[in-house]
Design a protein around this motif. Structure first.
Motif, short mmCIF file in Angstrom:
data_model
loop_
_atom_site.label_atom_id
_atom_site.label_comp_id
_atom_site.label_asym_id
_atom_site.label_seq_id
_atom_site.Cartn_x
_atom_site.Cartn_y
_atom_site.Cartn_z
N ALA A 135 2.31 2.03 10.89
CA ALA A 135 3.28 2.20 9.52
C ALA A 135 4.47 3.24 9.91
CB ALA A 135 2.35 2.90 8.44
N GLY A 136 4.44 4.03 10.84
CA GLY A 136 5.62 4.89 11.11
C GLY A 136 6.40 4.14 12.06
N LEU A 137 5.95 3.19 12.83
CA LEU A 137 6.71 2.40 13.94
C LEU A 137 7.28 1.07 13.19
CD1 LEU A 137 4.42 2.51 16.86
CD2 LEU A 137 6.74 3.71 16.86
N PHE A 138 6.33 0.48 12.29
CA PHE A 138 7.00 -0.90 11.62
C PHE A 138 6.97 -0.50 10.11
CE2 PHE A 138 4.49 -1.47 15.43
CZ PHE A 138 5.12 -2.46 16.28
N PRO A 139 8.40 -0.41 9.73
CA PRO A 139 8.31 -0.17 8.36
C PRO A 139 8.09 -1.17 7.34
CG PRO A 139 10.53 0.34 9.43
CD PRO A 139 9.38 -0.44 10.35
N ALA A 140 7.55 -2.55 7.87
CA ALA A 140 7.23 -3.52 6.95
C ALA A 140 5.67 -3.21 6.69
CB ALA A 140 7.33 -4.71 7.90
N LEU A 141 4.88 -2.58 7.35
CA LEU A 141 3.35 -2.20 7.09
C LEU A 141 3.39 -1.22 6.06
CD1 LEU A 141 0.56 -2.44 7.75
CD2 LEU A 141 0.80 -0.73 9.56
N GLY A 142 4.36 -0.35 6.15
CA GLY A 142 4.58 0.59 5.09
C GLY A 142 4.89 0.16 3.91
N ARG A 143 5.79 -0.90 3.92
CA ARG A 143 6.05 -1.54 2.47
C ARG A 143 4.88 -2.47 2.11
NH1 ARG A 143 11.23 -2.24 5.37
NH2 ARG A 143 10.47 -4.47 6.19
N ALA A 176 -12.31 1.98 7.70
CA ALA A 176 -10.89 2.21 8.29
C ALA A 176 -9.89 1.71 7.49
CB ALA A 176 -10.85 1.47 9.77
N LEU A 177 -10.07 0.57 6.91
CA LEU A 177 -8.97 0.13 6.17
C LEU A 177 -8.93 0.90 5.05
CD1 LEU A 177 -9.12 -3.81 6.64
CD2 LEU A 177 -7.54 -2.21 7.63
N PRO A 178 -10.04 1.05 4.23
CA PRO A 178 -9.90 1.81 2.77
C PRO A 178 -9.37 3.39 3.03
CG PRO A 178 -11.83 0.59 2.72
CD PRO A 178 -11.40 0.28 4.10
N LEU A 179 -9.92 3.86 4.66
CA LEU A 179 -9.46 5.25 4.74
C LEU A 179 -7.91 5.23 4.73
CD1 LEU A 179 -9.98 8.09 5.33
CD2 LEU A 179 -10.57 7.42 7.59
N PHE A 180 -7.29 4.19 5.45
CA PHE A 180 -5.90 4.16 5.77
C PHE A 180 -5.09 4.01 4.45
CE2 PHE A 180 -2.40 1.01 6.24
CZ PHE A 180 -1.52 1.58 6.84
N LEU A 181 -5.41 3.13 3.64
CA LEU A 181 -4.82 2.86 2.31
C LEU A 181 -5.02 4.01 1.28
CD1 LEU A 181 -6.31 -0.83 1.42
CD2 LEU A 181 -3.96 -0.13 2.36
N VAL A 182 -6.16 4.70 1.31
CA VAL A 182 -6.33 5.91 0.38
C VAL A 182 -5.31 7.11 1.13
CG1 VAL A 182 -7.96 7.75 -0.01
CG2 VAL A 182 -8.43 5.43 -0.47
N THR A 183 -5.48 7.10 2.45
CA THR A 183 -4.47 8.43 2.98
C THR A 183 -3.03 8.08 2.73
OG1 THR A 183 -6.02 8.61 4.82
CG2 THR A 183 -3.99 9.37 5.07
N MET A 184 -2.51 6.67 2.73
CA MET A 184 -1.21 6.47 2.53
C MET A 184 -0.91 6.40 1.21
SD MET A 184 0.33 5.63 5.65
CE MET A 184 1.92 4.56 4.85
N ALA A 235 3.40 -2.04 -1.54
CA ALA A 235 3.25 -3.28 -2.68
C ALA A 235 2.06 -3.23 -3.13
CB ALA A 235 3.63 -4.51 -1.65
N ILE A 236 0.81 -2.66 -2.93
CA ILE A 236 -0.30 -2.57 -3.39
C ILE A 236 -0.18 -2.28 -4.95
CG2 ILE A 236 -2.74 -1.80 -3.53
CD1 ILE A 236 -2.70 -1.37 -0.65
N PRO A 237 -0.45 -2.98 -5.87
CA PRO A 237 -0.55 -2.58 -7.46
C PRO A 237 -0.79 -1.00 -7.58
CG PRO A 237 -1.13 -4.70 -7.12
CD PRO A 237 -1.16 -4.52 -5.78
N GLY A 238 0.08 -0.47 -8.12
CA GLY A 238 -0.22 0.95 -8.28
C GLY A 238 -1.48 1.19 -9.11
N PRO A 239 -1.79 0.56 -10.42
CA PRO A 239 -3.05 0.60 -10.91
C PRO A 239 -4.09 0.26 -10.32
CG PRO A 239 -1.48 -0.58 -12.43
CD PRO A 239 -0.86 -0.61 -10.95
#
Length: 487
Positions: free
Chosen positions: A105-113, A211-219, A117-121
């Motif tokens: 996510a730090g190397l590729f801004p598109a991943l961070g975006r 791994a994926l939920p941990l990444f999403l929650v951390t971000m 883009a995940i709906p806030g609610p």
């Protein structure tokens, strides 16, 4: 002299509050996914030292108060997920994958975006569902171990009212005192740091369900709010650099049991605010000091783990739950703030909090998937090309270009809610706006605040301006904005 010591003292307070407020959450999370006593102590040491080194590097490199901490919501996710197929080595593999994703996510801004883009609610509801099991622990402790839990909760309540930042550390001190008084025998172990290497293994259920939920929650719950805190104090944090450094720290700490490190969100204000130093250019000293302090505190992870193991599990979970009540309140309020996403948020929350596991994948993933599908279902009900949206009251729709009789439009009362006719309503391109008439958003009501300004999203909700009375409301073709002109 006092000004020179001020950021140092602020950094010491940041480290103490950060460690004491949530290390019990980390230990509970690591034990939940299969770590034994030594492995849990090693994991706490890993995230403490990794957080400290990352804060030290980022503070010295960028001269900003970039505080770093372990992922407390991520640790709560571990509690909610429980054992994964493949045991502790598979959990370690998931930690490693999460660290690599943060680096990416730090190397590729598109991943961070894409994460943003995940709906806030939906993201907030997933976090709330993850936090709920731990936040109910104080209630269970009152029933199961009332003599131990009552002093802890009363201490938290009193200090939460008068000295909020010290409420959880003080509750922890009371809990430790209660453990010492009521526990006979046992040992708190030695002072030597515990390091346990675990070769990671990789399984699909652990990667998808942890791994994926941990990444999403951390971000979503740490890195994004941490960046917002720094921006609120006038800094422009280097998010890419911070993600690369903390992701690398997470990946290196994973084989030792560390789950994830990230930008601090809860304690960030202690190092970045004016209490750290009147001069914003000197506050980086506070974050660097906090990093050093957190790394040193991590050296006592073995003692902390042994103390926790001497107590009834529900008591330590109660202290962790008290530490997370504020985060739960924020997550719940964010999840239900937008009417058009409220149902999807509730579905996400319920599925996540249920703790269900399907195909070895935990509830956080299924909750996120269920909320996303719910959003797609309701968005699919829009009429293509018109900006129409199905309303909650009898499938009412709103579209630019249709007639809206005044007697069917509804008048916004003082609290700013305009009712929606059951058969739908439409707003003409050159409609006269009177009496705070508002269009129909997806939830079936149009929110018009007291200043009579409502944003116009793509779903066709109307904007009403203070000078709209007797004027014209003009809708653009895309239905996203309204221009109100006075006649």
């Amino acid at each position: 002299m006092a000004e020179r010591l001020q950021p140092v003292l602020a950094g010491v307070v940041t480290a103490l509050v950060g460690f004491a407020s949530s290390f019990t959450v980390v230990l509970a999370g690591l034990r939940a996914v299969g770590a034994d006593e030594a492995q849990a102590a090693s994991g706490l040491l890993a995230v403490s030292v990794a957080s400290g080194l990352c804060a030290l590097w980022l503070g010295l490199r960028h001269r900003m108060p970039i505080a770093v901490a372990w992922s407390t919501p991520g640790a709560a996710l571990l509690v909610a997920t429980g054992p994964v197929p493949g045991g502790w080595p598979a959990a370690v593999g998931a930690f490693l994958v999460c660290g690599v994703l943060i680096v990416a996510a730090g190397l590729f801004p598109a991943l961070g975006r894409a994460v943003a883009a995940i709906p806030g609610p939906v993201a907030a509801a997933m976090l709330a569902g993850v936090l709920l099991p731990l936040c109910t622990a104080p209630v269970r402790a009152l029933v199961e171990v009332p003599r131990l839990a009552v002093p802890v909760i009363v201490t938290w309540l009193v200090l939460h009212r008068f000295a909020r930042r010290w409420a959880v550390p003080a509750a922890l001190v009371v809990a430790v005192a209660a453990i010492a008084v009521t526990t006979s025998g046992g040992s708190v172990g030695g002072l030597r740091p515990v390091v346990e290497l675990t070769p990671p293994t990789f399984t699909v259920p652990a990667v998808v369900g942890l791994a994926l939920p941990l990444f999403l929650v951390t971000m979503a719950a740490q890195n994004v709010p941490g960046t917002a805190v720094l921006r609120g104090y006038g800094y422009r944090p280097p998010l890419g650099s911070a993600l690369r450094v903390t992701g690398l720290g997470s990946a290196l700490g994973a084989p030792v049991g560390g789950h994830a490190v990230n930008l601090a969100a809860i304690t960030a204000a202690l190092a970045a605010g004016p209490d750290a130093h009147p001069d914003p250019d000197r506050r980086w000293i506070a974050s660097v000091t906090a990093g050093v302090g957190l790394a040193l505190l991590g050296l006592g992870a073995g003692v902390a783990t042994a103390l926790v193991l001497l107590s009834p599990p529900v008591l330590i979970e109660a202290v962790a739950g008290l530490a997370l009540l504020g985060a739960l309140a924020t997550a719940v309020s964010s999840a239900v703030a937008e009417p058009e996403g409220r149902e999807a948020a509730v579905v996400t929350f319920v599925v996540t909090a249920s703790g269900v596991s399907l195909f070895g994948v935990g509830g956080a993933f299924w909750g996120l998937l269920a909320g996303w599908l719910m959003l797609l279902l309701f968005r699919a009900r829009r009429t293509p090309g018109t900006g129409a949206v199905a309303g909650a009251a009898g499938d009412g729709t709103v579209a630019a270009g249709g007639a809206l009789p005044h007697d069917r439009a509804g008048t916004a009362p003082h609290e700013g809610v305009a009712p929606v006719p059951p058969d739908g309503a439409a707003v003409p391109r050159d409609a006269t706006v009177q009496d705070d008439v508002a269009a129909v958003p997806g939830a079936g009501v149009a929110a018009v605040p007291q200043d009579d300004v409502a944003a116009v999203p793509r779903d066709g909700a109307a904007a009403v301006s203070p000078d709209a009375e007797g004027g014209d409301a003009r809708w653009r073709d895309d239905g996203r904005a309204a221009q109100v002109t006075r006649r």
